[in-house]
Design an enzyme around this catalytic site. Structure first.
Site, short mmCIF file in Angstrom:
data_model
loop_
_atom_site.label_atom_id
_atom_site.label_comp_id
_atom_site.label_asym_id
_atom_site.label_seq_id
_atom_site.Cartn_x
_atom_site.Cartn_y
_atom_site.Cartn_z
N TYR A 145 1.04 -0.97 -0.01
CA TYR A 145 0.57 -0.19 -0.58
C TYR A 145 0.71 1.08 0.45
O TYR A 145 0.51 1.38 -0.67
CB TYR A 145 -0.95 -0.33 1.48
CG TYR A 145 -2.14 1.32 0.92
CD1 TYR A 145 -3.02 0.92 0.54
CD2 TYR A 145 -2.11 1.99 2.48
CE1 TYR A 145 -4.50 1.82 0.68
CE2 TYR A 145 -2.60 3.03 2.45
CZ TYR A 145 -3.78 3.10 1.41
OH TYR A 145 -4.08 3.89 1.28
N LYS A 158 0.93 4.05 -2.78
CA LYS A 158 0.64 5.71 -2.76
C LYS A 158 1.60 6.76 -3.43
O LYS A 158 1.84 7.36 -3.72
CB LYS A 158 -0.15 5.37 -1.46
CG LYS A 158 -1.63 5.19 -1.05
CD LYS A 158 -1.95 5.27 -2.04
CE LYS A 158 -3.64 4.29 -2.57
NZ LYS A 158 -4.69 4.83 -3.47
N1 LIG Z 1 -10.18 5.25 4.44
C1 LIG Z 1 -9.06 5.30 4.47
O1 LIG Z 1 -8.59 5.89 5.53
C2 LIG Z 1 -8.26 5.82 3.13
C3 LIG Z 1 -6.88 6.77 3.90
C4 LIG Z 1 -6.23 6.90 2.69
C5 LIG Z 1 -6.63 6.66 1.92
N2 LIG Z 1 -6.90 5.83 1.62
C6 LIG Z 1 -7.78 5.93 -0.57
O2 LIG Z 1 -9.02 6.67 -1.15
C7 LIG Z 1 -9.51 5.84 -2.00
C8 LIG Z 1 -10.86 5.59 -1.26
O3 LIG Z 1 -10.64 4.92 -0.14
P1 LIG Z 1 -12.14 4.23 0.24
O4 LIG Z 1 -11.55 3.99 1.68
O5 LIG Z 1 -12.96 5.16 0.40
O6 LIG Z 1 -11.96 2.59 -0.41
P2 LIG Z 1 -13.69 2.34 -0.22
O7 LIG Z 1 -12.39 0.85 0.03
O8 LIG Z 1 -14.19 2.70 0.72
O9 LIG Z 1 -13.66 1.92 -1.96
C9 LIG Z 1 -13.47 2.24 -2.63
C10 LIG Z 1 -14.50 1.32 -4.38
O10 LIG Z 1 -13.29 1.19 -5.18
C11 LIG Z 1 -13.84 0.14 -5.78
N3 LIG Z 1 -12.45 -1.00 -6.55
C12 LIG Z 1 -12.06 -2.20 -5.83
N4 LIG Z 1 -11.07 -2.14 -7.09
C13 LIG Z 1 -11.90 -2.02 -8.51
C14 LIG Z 1 -11.44 -1.78 -9.48
N5 LIG Z 1 -10.48 -2.75 -9.79
N6 LIG Z 1 -11.41 -1.38 -10.46
C15 LIG Z 1 -13.44 -0.59 -9.77
N7 LIG Z 1 -13.08 0.11 -8.65
C16 LIG Z 1 -12.51 -0.51 -7.93
C17 LIG Z 1 -14.66 -0.88 -4.48
O11 LIG Z 1 -15.53 -1.79 -5.58
C18 LIG Z 1 -15.39 0.40 -4.01
O12 LIG Z 1 -16.49 1.00 -3.91
C19 LIG Z 1 -8.44 5.23 -2.01
O13 LIG Z 1 -7.39 4.85 -2.74
C20 LIG Z 1 -8.01 4.77 -0.65
O14 LIG Z 1 -6.33 4.26 -0.85
C21 LIG Z 1 -8.52 5.45 2.01
#
Ligand SMILES: NC(=O)c1ccc[n+]([C@@H]2O[C@H](COP(=O)([O-])OP(=O)(O)OC[C@H]3O[C@@H](n4cnc5c(N)ncnc54)[C@H](O)[C@@H]3O)[C@@H](O)[C@H]2O)c1
Length: 254
Positions: free
Chosen positions: A158, A162
């Site tokens: 990860y 990132k």
């Molecule tokens: N939630 C956190 O704490 C956090 C922190 C830092 C960064 N992020 C980043 O923010 C972004 C969104 O995170 P989130 O927490 O909303 O994620 P989440 O896991 O709740 O949702 C992710 C979505 O991406 C979709 N997805 C997964 N693989 C896919 C693919 N191959 N093709 C198309 N869609 C796909 C899933 O179906 C889901 O709807 C991500 O890039 C994550 O790394 C999240």
């Protein structure tokens, strides 16, 4: 037409069925953009697009697997065909990788993280940019993470993907500045989404165990990232490109 800072714009979001992607798509629609929700989970994306339409917005859902070249190309082109152009692209989908040390991490898990988190952003950008050139400019927003800067044990795949996104955004920014296409990363800290519920078992446990790692003493909410996405999407950020917007409750300040 709905008034707002994105009135008349078309925005595409990957990973838009839930969490940060959904909150951002909703915020773009609230600001007047037509929005395309791309996700593997098409049933949920369709239901959320229907909800935006019911609330008076313009939206569509598209099945998309960001790992797959043909799937991304087809989805991006379908959005441009339906809405006429694409001005904003939020490359946001990421996969969840089980915690493991580098020694224990399987090659399959490593490859899966790279395919979704990094190659997915490459492919989405690759197919978005020609539409933005035709549109006379655009804004690419890549969801990175505070872990692009701060390393965490057992999160090697990860953190590596990132971190790479920060560099990818800079390259896109330099390659397309003359065409008025901006590219920035948006780096959240811990945000209360399904991702954290899965990681910690439930959101209450996530808040209790991980909230205190953020100097503000809590996890963030998806809408707190969505408002930053609106800023990056809009002309308010017109002098910002090749940069990273860190919204992490102070996590990386330690
Ligand atoms: N939630 C956190 O704490 C956090 C922190 C830092 C960064 N992020 C980043 O923010 C972004 C969104 O995170 P989130 O927490 O909303 O994620 P989440 O896991 O709740 O949702 C992710 C979505 O991406 C979709 N997805 C997964 N693989 C896919 C693919 N191959 N093709 C198309 N869609 C796909 C899933 O179906 C889901 O709807 C991500 O890039 C994550 O790394 C999240």
């Amino acid at each position: 037409m709905v008034e707002g800072v994105l009135a008349g714009k078309v925005a595409l979001v990957t990973g838009a069925a839930r969490g940060i992607g959904l909150a951002s798509a909703q915020a773009f629609a609230d600001e007047g953009a037509a929005v395309a929700l791309l996700d593997l989970d098409i049933a949920t994306a369709e239901a959320e697009a229907a909800a935006i339409i019911s609330a008076g917005g313009r939206a569509m859902a598209c099945p998309c697997d960001v790992r797959d070249d043909a799937s991304v190309r087809t989805a991006v082109n379908a959005v441009a065909a339906k809405f006429g152009t694409i001005n904003v692209g939020m490359c946001n989908a990421a996969t969840l990788t089980q915690p493991a040390s580098i020694v224990d991490l399987s090659l399959d898990a490593w490859n899966q993280a790279l395919a979704v988190n990094l190659t997915g952003v490459f492919l989405t950008s690759k197919y978005l940019i020609p539409h933005m050139i035709l549109a006379g400019g655009g804004s690419i927003i890549i969801t990175a993470s505070q872990m692009a800067r701060v390393a965490t044990p057992l999160r090697g795949a990860y953190c590596a993907t990132k971190g790479a996104l920060l560099q990818l955004a800079k390259v896109i920014a330099l390659e397309h500045a003359a065409q008025k296409i901006r590219a920035n990363t948006l780096s959240p800290g811990g945000i209360a989404t399904d991702r954290l519920a899965q990681q910690f078992g439930d959101l209450e446990t996530a808040e209790r165990e991980w909230g205190p790692a953020h100097p503000l003493g809590r996890l963030g909410q998806p809408v707190e990232i969505a408002r930053a996405a609106v800023y990056l999407a809009s002309d308010d950020s017109r002098f910002m490109t090749g940069s990273d917007l860190l919204i992490d409750g102070g996590y990386a300040a330690r």
